[in-house]
Every structure is written in structure tokens, then in C-alpha cells.
Design an enzyme around this catalytic site. Structure first.
Site, PDB file in Angstrom:
ATOM      1  N   GLU A 154      11.547  59.906 -19.711  1.00  0.00           N
ATOM      2  CA  GLU A 154      12.421  60.279 -20.831  1.00  0.00           C
ATOM      3  C   GLU A 154      11.634  59.954 -22.091  1.00  0.00           C
ATOM      4  O   GLU A 154      11.722  58.857 -22.626  1.00  0.00           O
ATOM      5  CB  GLU A 154      13.742  59.491 -20.756  1.00  0.00           C
ATOM      6  CG  GLU A 154      14.819  60.058 -21.655  1.00  0.00           C
ATOM      7  CD  GLU A 154      14.780  59.476 -23.062  1.00  0.00           C
ATOM      8  OE1 GLU A 154      13.928  59.940 -23.873  1.00  0.00           O
ATOM      9  OE2 GLU A 154      15.575  58.578 -23.349  1.00  0.00           O
ATOM     10  N   GLU A 182       7.409  60.112 -32.517  1.00  0.00           N
ATOM     11  CA  GLU A 182       6.882  58.904 -31.884  1.00  0.00           C
ATOM     12  C   GLU A 182       5.845  59.217 -30.808  1.00  0.00           C
ATOM     13  O   GLU A 182       5.138  58.342 -30.340  1.00  0.00           O
ATOM     14  CB  GLU A 182       7.977  57.991 -31.345  1.00  0.00           C
ATOM     15  CG  GLU A 182       8.846  57.418 -32.455  1.00  0.00           C
ATOM     16  CD  GLU A 182       9.874  56.418 -31.967  1.00  0.00           C
ATOM     17  OE1 GLU A 182      10.202  55.504 -32.738  1.00  0.00           O
ATOM     18  OE2 GLU A 182      10.343  56.542 -30.821  1.00  0.00           O
TER      19      GLU A 182
END
Length: 424
Positions: free
Chosen positions: A201, A210
Site C-alpha cells: 500500500e 512521498e
């Protein structure tokens, strides 16, 4: 606005060096190139500073700068080799070593149930398979695999200190014979064998923020056997032109007449503070979409390469389905999990407004000012996700758009562009 800002300027400005180039999206923002030396007069917020370049003053994103004194020290030691950790791993993995983010993710039923459904619908095919759960956190996906299927082994990989607790959770739930917890970065861990399934995930705001996806791609290239399966298998970033009346009123129109007083001199400051960066965790109402949303970027997790992440671009063409104020664009993503069985159903996790809300919600990009549009008008253009060349978890989203009128009475085109730095 500059006059107001000059009153707040420090008496002795500090010199900073640009770590990378930046293009200002309006007259209040400076445009500069990597290596430029700028004088910072006022640190107006943690994100935006008031600075000067060659006699011109404007706002600049703070994360694009480095103090010149630090640069000189670094050059004396070993040049760029001692640069602060460009991945900000201490902060990043530190945040995943606490329960706050894990509580948020585990409380997200849409997200967690989607992964549970993937395992459950493929339980027969997972039998005797070797699975890697990359960035496993508390190990929820690994536990799903162990309890709902019968893989031979699940390698649960977690770089943060949460790995110590994940081992306890695995034992507490009687899964230690199947799940092996490995603490370390994906780039550094060693497995005794290749894997049949790589599940992770990894998604962030606007899909890529990110850039955990880089670790997933490196693990894929190193550990996924030929013919192995990636979960998610593909992903799409979706965009739609939208209204944002309540947000605009809350952040901008508010200053027009609060308590019967004229506070409009604060509107330029409000614009700079609220509209020059994306609004995360935005919840758009379906009826605020001015057009049918469209996928602007699609990723194939089998063919995507790390180098592709530096710049990803997409095109869009929207036809306005109703009249209203065009305040900006809203973005969200969808990921798809292919079945291990030929012809099996694909599981989908959609973070858009027509699905159950997730902890990602949506991301709003506000224009500098709303534009009146009418049914039949078209909005075309492009979106560019540009990865920060220095701070590797950051990126800038640049939107270019053209509004074309559908009526002869208002036959004109409005063209705009705006860049939104996204940083931790």
C-alpha cells in the site's frame, strides 16, 4: 503587497542558495534557478518566505532553499556528499513508528477492506505461494494472507520501528509459522528466495506523493519472479474541474466584511497562504464537479521504471456540463488489483467522490481567482508531476489550462498555468 511585506522584513536578510529551480505562478512569486543566491527578508510561514533576487522581491517556497553558510561548510567537507538526507528517512519512518498514522490507515475501512477482498478473492490461488508485503506497517495485509489463504510464506517488510510490534502481532494472532517480519528498507533487505506476489500500500496524495512507489519498483526488479503478480497491478490519477464555493468563501471572501469591517488588505496574504499549495484531505461533493472526470495519468506497475518518476505528464479535455464558477481542479486516484486466476474479477480501490471516503480523500488545486464558465465551454490542458531533484519525497504539480467559450457572444479563450509545490 510588497509595501506591506517590507514593513515586516528583517533588518539583516539571510542569504540562501536555491537547491533546484522554481517557476513562480503569479506576480507575487519569484522565479529562480538552481544555484541562485537569494536574500530572505521574512520567513512568513513554514512553507513560504519573502525573498529578493537581483533586486526583485517575492514569495519563494522554503523547501527549495538551503542556507548559504551550510553550503559553504559542506563544500569544505565533501561537497554534496554530506547533504542532508534527501529522503528525510528519519522523519518519514519516524512518523510510521508511532500509532497515529496506523490508526488512521486501519480506520480507513474502504482501503483496508479492499486489500482484504483482494486476498479473499484470490485465496485459492495464493495457496503455497511466496508473498512479500512491502511497507507492511502493523502487518494487517500479511495477517489477511496468513488467515484467509495458505501461502507458504509471507515476508512482511517494514523499515520503521513498528516492525518490533508487528512481530508481536503476528505471534499474538498465531501466524508466526507463515509470516516472517523483516525490518529494513526495501533497498537493503535480503530474502532467501524470489516471491510470487508483491503487495504494497504505497499510494500517497495525488497518487505519487512521498514516492514510496520507488521502493516498490526496486523490490519488484530484485525479488519478483518472472510471471509474478503486483498488487496493485495498475493505477490512475483522475482530474476534474470543479467549484469550491465554501472553501473560497472560508479562506478568501471572509476578509471582505468580517464584523462589518473592511479586511480586504489581508486577501493577498490569504491567497498566498491558502491557494498556492494543494489542499489535502478535501472532500468534493459530486455536484461540484463541472464536468465528467477523466484519468489523466495511468501507471502499469509491471512496466513503470524508477526513472519515469522524475516527470510524468498527462493531457485533459473537459466539456463543461453546467454553468458555474470554475475555482480549480480536484484530483484523486484509483488502483486496480488483477486476479491470480485467468478471467477472475479485478478488485478496485477508488478514492473519488462517488466512492466511500478514504483517509486520502481528494486533493484540491485552487486557481488564483474563480472564472465563470458555462455549459458547453471546454477546458483543455495538461498536468505535470515533477519530482523534486533534491528532496526525493517532494514534487511539484503544474497545471496548464485553456478555457474556450462555446458561445459567439463570449468568444474568447483564457489561458492559465500554476505550479503547486507538495512537500512533507
Amino acid at each position: 503587497m510588497q509595501t506591506e511585506k517590507e514593513d515586516e522584513e528583517d533588518s539583516s536578510p539571510e542569504e540562501y542558495v536555491a537547491l533546484c529551480s522554481f517557476t513562480g505562478s503569479d506576480s507575487d512569486q519569484l522565479t529562480f534557478s538552481r544555484g541562485d543566491r537569494l536574500l530572505v527578508h521574512a520567513k512568513t510561514s513554514s512553507e513560504w518566505w519573502w525573498a529578493e533576487l537581483q533586486g526583485v522581491k517575492g514569495y519563494i517556497p522554503a523547501c527549495y532553499l538551503r542556507h548559504s553558510a551550510a553550503e559553504e561548510e559542506e563544500e569544505e567537507e565533501e561537497g554534496d556528499a554530506s547533504l542532508e538526507d534527501p529522503w528525510q528517512d528519519e522523519e518519514y519512518f519516524g512518523s510510521y513508528g508511532t500509532l497515529r498514522l496506523h490508526l488512521e490507515m486501519l480506520s480507513d475501512k474502504s482501503r483496508t477492506e479492499a486489500y482484504r477482498q483482494v486476498v479473499l478473492s484470490n485465496s485459492a490461488s495464493l495457496r503455497s505461494k511466496v508473498v512479500m508485503d512491502l511497507g507492511c506497517g502493523t502487518g494487517i495485509i500479511s495477517l489477511f494472507c496468513a488467515q484467509l489463504a495458505q501461502p507458504s510464506v509471507v515476508y512482511a517488510v517494514e523499515a520503521s520501528s513498528m516492525a518490533e510490534y508487528t512481530r508481536q502481532l503476528v505471534k499474538q494472532n498465531g501466524c508466526e509459522e507463515v509470516v516472517t517480519v523483516l525490518q529494513g528498507r526495501a533497498e537493503e533487505i535480503e530474502l532467501p528466495e524470489q516471491v510470487d506476489v508483491l503487495v504494497s500500500e504505497w499510494m500517497g496524495n495525488c497518487l505519487l506523493f512521498e514516492f514510496m512507489v520507488e521502493s516498490v519498483l526496486l523490490a519488484r526488479d530484485r525479488w519478483l519472479r518472472e510471471g509474478g503478480v503486483m498488487w496493485p497491478s495498475s493505477a490512475a490519477l483522475t482530474l476534474v474541474p470543479c467549484q469550491a464555493d465554501s472553501y473560497f468563501a472560508e479562506k478568501m471572501a471572509f476578509w471582505e466584511r468580517p464584523y462589518g469591517l473592511d479586511f480586504t488588505p489581508l486577501q493577498p496574504l490569504a491567497h498566498q497562504e491558502f491557494f498556492t499549495k494543494p489542499k489535502f484531505s478535501h472532500l468534493i461533493e459530486p455536484n461540484d464537479c463541472l464536468s465528467t472526470p477523466c484519468d489523466v495519468i495511468c501507471l502499469d506497475m509491471y512496466t513503470l521504471q524508477v526513472k519515469d518518476l522524475e516527470e510524468i505528464t498527462g493531457q485533459f479535455q473537459f466539456c463543461m456540463e453546467k454553468s458555474g464558477f470554475f475555482h480549480g481542479f480536484t484530483a484523486w486516484f484509483t488502483v486496480y488489483f488483477e486476479s491470480l486466476q485467468t478471467g477472475g474479477a479485478t478488485v478496485e480501490l477508488n478514492t473519488g467522490p462517488n466512492s466511500e471516503p478514504t483517509h486520502w480523500k481528494q486533493t484540491l488545486f485552487m486557481l488564483d481567482r474563480p472564472v465563470s464558465v458555462y455549459a458547453g465551454d471546454s477546458v483543455s490542458g495538461s498536468v505535470l508531476l515533477h519530482r523534486n531533484p533534491v528532496w526525493r519525497r517532494h514534487m511539484t504539480v503544474t497545471l496548464h489550462w485553456k478555457i474556450s467559450s462555446s458561445t459567439e457572444e463570449t468568444d474568447n479563450c483564457q489561458v492559465g498555468t500554476k505550479s503547486f509545490p507538495m512537500w512533507r
